[in-house]
Design an enzyme around this catalytic site. Structure first.
Site, short mmCIF file in Angstrom:
data_model
loop_
_atom_site.label_atom_id
_atom_site.label_comp_id
_atom_site.label_asym_id
_atom_site.label_seq_id
_atom_site.Cartn_x
_atom_site.Cartn_y
_atom_site.Cartn_z
N LYS A 164 38.87 53.28 31.93
CA LYS A 164 38.89 53.11 33.39
C LYS A 164 38.64 54.44 34.09
O LYS A 164 37.89 54.49 35.08
CB LYS A 164 40.25 52.55 33.82
CG LYS A 164 40.46 51.12 33.34
CD LYS A 164 41.90 50.68 33.56
CE LYS A 164 42.09 49.26 33.06
NZ LYS A 164 43.50 48.91 32.93
N THR A 195 34.77 38.56 28.09
CA THR A 195 35.19 38.85 26.72
C THR A 195 35.65 40.30 26.65
O THR A 195 35.52 41.06 27.62
CB THR A 195 34.03 38.70 25.72
OG1 THR A 195 33.15 39.84 25.85
CG2 THR A 195 33.24 37.44 25.97
N ASP A 223 42.30 52.09 26.82
CA ASP A 223 41.92 51.24 27.95
C ASP A 223 41.95 52.06 29.26
O ASP A 223 41.04 51.96 30.09
CB ASP A 223 42.89 50.06 28.02
CG ASP A 223 42.56 49.10 29.14
OD1 ASP A 223 41.56 48.38 29.02
OD2 ASP A 223 43.29 49.09 30.15
#
Ligand code: NAD
Ligand code: HSE
Ligand code: NA
Length: 815
Positions: A682, A555, A678
């Protein structure tokens, strides 16, 4: 029709009786099950004691009161006040009768086997009357059945022999007249020709279930108990023991002969003869699928089915020249012992015929000794035989399984496991059926021996990974597809089986203890009645208590992350492509890692960075081998990569973004990619894995989205805003083209600091030549100093991401 038998613990308390009713609920219908009940836990023993006490002129009244109270408490708790009277009255009558009988025993000071059976019969009658009344509220068709009237036996009280012909006739007639009812039948009790109560002996209620099952050709006999079926070994001795999905009748017999008390095998014979499967289930853990005992078990990858043991055994050794070449000597010995009711557990004889060793229960050992002394008095006096001695403090361990017959090396494995662990073997016996090899060892070695044997036989077993998956979007769906395609390959090449046991999205959830069919998972999930509930999903996953369990988070939600710690602490591995867990507080990130280490499970998240590209793994290997990361330079947004590589003349920015989304590169909300969030996550995860305890606020992030795009309410509005801002993006593009450069969004870790910036780079830059959704990452380390270690390739997309999740799952299995 199914027979369900509930044992003493399953009818022993308010909680278990409530659980029993829940188990029956989904079963009522056209073909009601037949329910066979034991006495409430502890009641049979209490009745036996009362009977003994009465005979010995001791008090039995208090104990009787306690038993009465035990039943009344259940009734008062589970039935509303208005409904209690009829059943209380009925039970009161039983207890009065019982009191009269006990009083007679007291007066006569005599307790015959017949009277004892009569006294015991009240245990089953009380529990069954009580439960059938409670059940009536849920199942109006509930009917109490006094099983004693239908099972006909001889007059061998205490261990009566069943008259099968009569019994089957009576049961069939009764069932024909009442098959629209839900029958609640007393277990254990029967009656002779004169109608006097007899009992069926040890394991009696199981036997009742088997008799009814055989008489009515039931499709299944379920034995509900308080453990997860039959296990590979006694779980009190072997922590790694696991439940067996299937056994043949023979294996079940062999396993239960020593130890395993879940069922008493002789009771299965009626079912065995009619090929009716028996399933052992757990009233207290309905998620457990059960151990099936049946004909034609599927070929199993288990080298042996189980290890059973008797922890206390006595051994007698008879030796001497008088035995050599004497036909019938052992016959004389063992028929004498059997005649005198001494049960011989195991026998071995040396090939010189000079000695016979056999094992008996410690309680029988002195009796055996004196019987031998009497029987062989002459031989002993003549010194043709040595006077035998009893050796105590010994145990028997047996390995059992039909596969042994076809597999060489089984005994080799057994003895080398024992030898390597310094366990001395006193005697060995192998049944000629080859279903069982037994050894006698010192009792002090028992635990070590059983564990060593368990390790030897099950350690290199083809593993089954049990996975529970959240998320059925892009990645989740693709993963299922890949799993389905790769099953045969995995089985052949990795000795691994991956079984999906549960799946959930935000709407529905579906867990199946038999495993989920990957051909039909989507229809099966959608047709579930149960609404998704994450806490329930996790509770049920834990309750299944399966070995090699993996929780897979596909998810993009915060909710599952909150459970990671609890899951890891329940010894369940976590595989996740969801970055939200590792990119929140450092403290949480560290807690996940620590929990995984402490509980000996895996926490794998390769796809958090660069999808399936081996980036996390590579960094981990560098760190583990003592290298130190000096700097990292990387492009880690597949989406932005794709956009810049395809944002050419003649297309508008928002059109390329849409394309990236359609290709499955973007996050569910593409703004998470375009605003750098995003990418930031990372970089944060990489920095942490490289040993820097950074937080989100420590990262310098250049957001290339104009504020109006960020402010848009929905993804659709966001696209409109992107379009409105076309001129801004065109400006960037034209500037780059004019300078002979390309746009690159680049992250950097240097000197413990992380930054992410939009840059225009020329052809000298190593990141100039990228295409598609490529990610690139270069590590400069102590070892890779002059030329960096570079990983490059497609870093987004459903196929490569699901493949990365898949690889993480397999890596859990490899450990
Ligand atoms: N697309 C890629 O290339 C890529 C690469 C690496 C990692 N990822 C990550 O993969 C994850 C999934 O991406 P996706 O594109 O498949 O998303 P998606 O929106 O297509 O699917 C998400 C799924 O999760 C389910 N879900 C959400 N919250 C849930 C909850 N609380 N309980 C149960 N189910 C819940 C949704 O019902 C849906 O089925 C994201 O975390 C993403 O960052 C994606
Ligand atoms: N949306 C992400 C997927 C990989 O995590 C990307 O574009 O890079
Ligand atoms: Na990766």
């Amino acid at each position: 029709m199914n027979i369900l038998k509930f044992g003493g613990t399953s009818v022993g308390s308010v909680e278990s009786i409530s659980a029993l009713i829940e188990i029956l609920k989904p079963l009522q219908g056209d073909e009601n099950p037949i329910v066979v009940l034991s006495a409430m836990g502890g009641v049979t023993n209490a009745l036996l004691d009362m009977a003994e006490n009465a005979r010995n002129l001791r008090d039995y009244g208090d104990a009787l009161k306690l038993v009465e109270e035990k039943h009344f408490k259940v009734i008062r708790t589970l039935l509303p006040a208005g409904a209690q009277n009829p059943v209380l009255t009925k039970l009161k009558i039983y207890f009065n009768e019982l009191e009269d009988i006990l009083q007679s025993v007291y007066n006569l000071r005599e307790l015959s086997a017949q009277t004892r059976d009569l006294i015991l019969s009240y245990g089953e009658r009380c529990s069954t009357v009580m439960i059938s009344h409670i059940a009536k509220r849920q199942f109006p068709d509930a009917l109490y059945v006094d099983g004693a009237e239908l099972i006909k036996t001889d007059s061998n009280f205490g261990q009566a022999k069943v008259n099968t012909y009569m019994t089957e006739m009576l049961i069939n007639d009764f069932y024909e007249a009442n098959n629209n009812k839900m029958l609640f039948v007393t277990g254990f009790i029967s009656s002779n020709d004169e109608g006097r109560v007899t009992t069926l002996g040890r394991g009696g209620s199981d036997y009742t279930a088997a008799i009814w099952g055989a008489a009515l050709n039931a499709s299944e006999i379920q034995i509900w108990t308080d453990v997860d079926g039959m296990l590979t070994a006694d779980p009190r001795i072997v922590k790694k023991a696991f439940s067996l999905p299937e056994l043949s009748y023979t294996e079940a017999m062999e396993l239960s002969y020593f130890g395993a008390k879940v069922i008493y095998p002789p009771t299965m014979i009626p079912a065995f003869l009619k090929k009716i499967p028996i399933v052992i289930k757990n009233t207290f853990n309905t998620a457990f699928a059960g151990t099936y005992i049946k004909h034609g078990v599927s070929p199993s990858n288990l080298p042996i089915k189980g290890i059973s043991s008797i922890d206390e055994i006595s051994v007698l050794n008879l030796s001497g020249s008088g035995m050599v070449g004497k036909a019938g000597f052992s016959g004389r010995l063992f028929s004498m012992l059997s005649r005198e009711q001494v049960n011989v557990v195991l026998i071995t004889q040396s090939s010189s015929e000079h000695s016979i060793t056999f094992a008996v229960k410690p309680a029988d050992s002195l009796k055996a000794l004196s019987l031998i002394n009497k029987e062989f008095e002459l031989e002993l006096q003549a010194r043709k035989l040595e006077y035998p001695e009893v050796e105590n403090g010994l145990s028997v361990v047996a390995i059992v399984g039909e596969n042994m017959k076809r597999t060489p090396g089984m005994s080799g494995k057994l003895f080398s496991a024992l030898g390597r662990n310094g366990v001395n073997v006193r005697a060995i016996a192998q049944g000629s059926s080859e279903y069982n090899i037994s050894v006698i060892i010192s009792k002090t070695d028992l635990s070590k021996a059983v564990n060593a044997i368990h390790d030897a036989f099950y350690a290199d077993l083809k593993k089954t990974l049990h996975i529970f998956c959240l998320g059925t979007g892009n990645i989740g769906k693709t993963l299922f597809k890949q799993l389905q395609d790769q099953m045969p390959f995995l089985a052949d090449n990795n000795d691994l089986q991956v079984k999906v046991m549960g799946v959930s999205n935000t709407r529905k959830m579906y867990l199946d203890p038999r495993g989920i069919d990957l051909n039909t998972w989507e229809e099966d999930l959608n047709s579930q009645e149960t609404k998704a509930s994450l806490p329930d999903f996790i509770r049920r996953m834990k309750a299944m208590n399966l070995p090699n369990c993996v929780f897979v988070d596909n998810t993009a939600s915060h909710n599952p992350v909150e459970f990671y710690l609890d899951i890891l602490q329940s010894s369940i591995s976590v595989v996740t492509c969801n970055k939200l867990g590792n990119s929140a507080d450092y403290e949480q990130y560290a807690a996940f890692k620590k929990a995984a280490r402490t509980y000996g499970v895996d926490f794998f998240y390769e796809t958090n960075v660069g999808a399936g590209l081996p980036i996390i793994r590579t960094l981990k290997d560098l760190m583990l081998s003592g290298d130190k990361v000096g700097s990292i330079e990387a492009i880690l947004s597949g989406t932005i990569s794709y956009i810049f590589n395809n944002y050419k003349d003649g297309v508008l920015f928002h059109e390329v973004v849409k394309e990236a989304q359609e290709k499955g590169y973007t996050e569910p909300d593409p703004r998470d990619d375009l605003n750098g969030k995003d990418f930031m996550r990372k970089m944060l995860i990489l920095a942490r894995d490289a040993g820097y305890a950074l937080e989100e606020k420590d990262i310098e992030l250049e957001n290339m989205l104009p504020p109006s795009c960020m402010a848009a309410e929905s993804v659709a509005d966001f696209y409109k805003e992107l379009k409105n801002n076309s001129a801004y993006f065109e400006g960037l593009k034209n500037q780059a083209i004019k300078d002979n450069k390309v746009l690159r969004y680049i992250g950097k870790l240097e000197g413990g600091k992380v930054s992410i910036n939009l840059q225009m780079v020329d052809e000298d830059h190593p990141f100039y030549t990228l295409s598609g959704s490529d990610n690139i990452i270069s590590f400069t380390t102590n070892r890779y100093k002059d030329r960096p270690l570079v990983v490059k390739g497609p870093g987004a997309g459903a196929e490569v991401t699901a493949a990365g999740v898949f690889a993480d799952i397999i890596n859990v299995g490899k450990r």
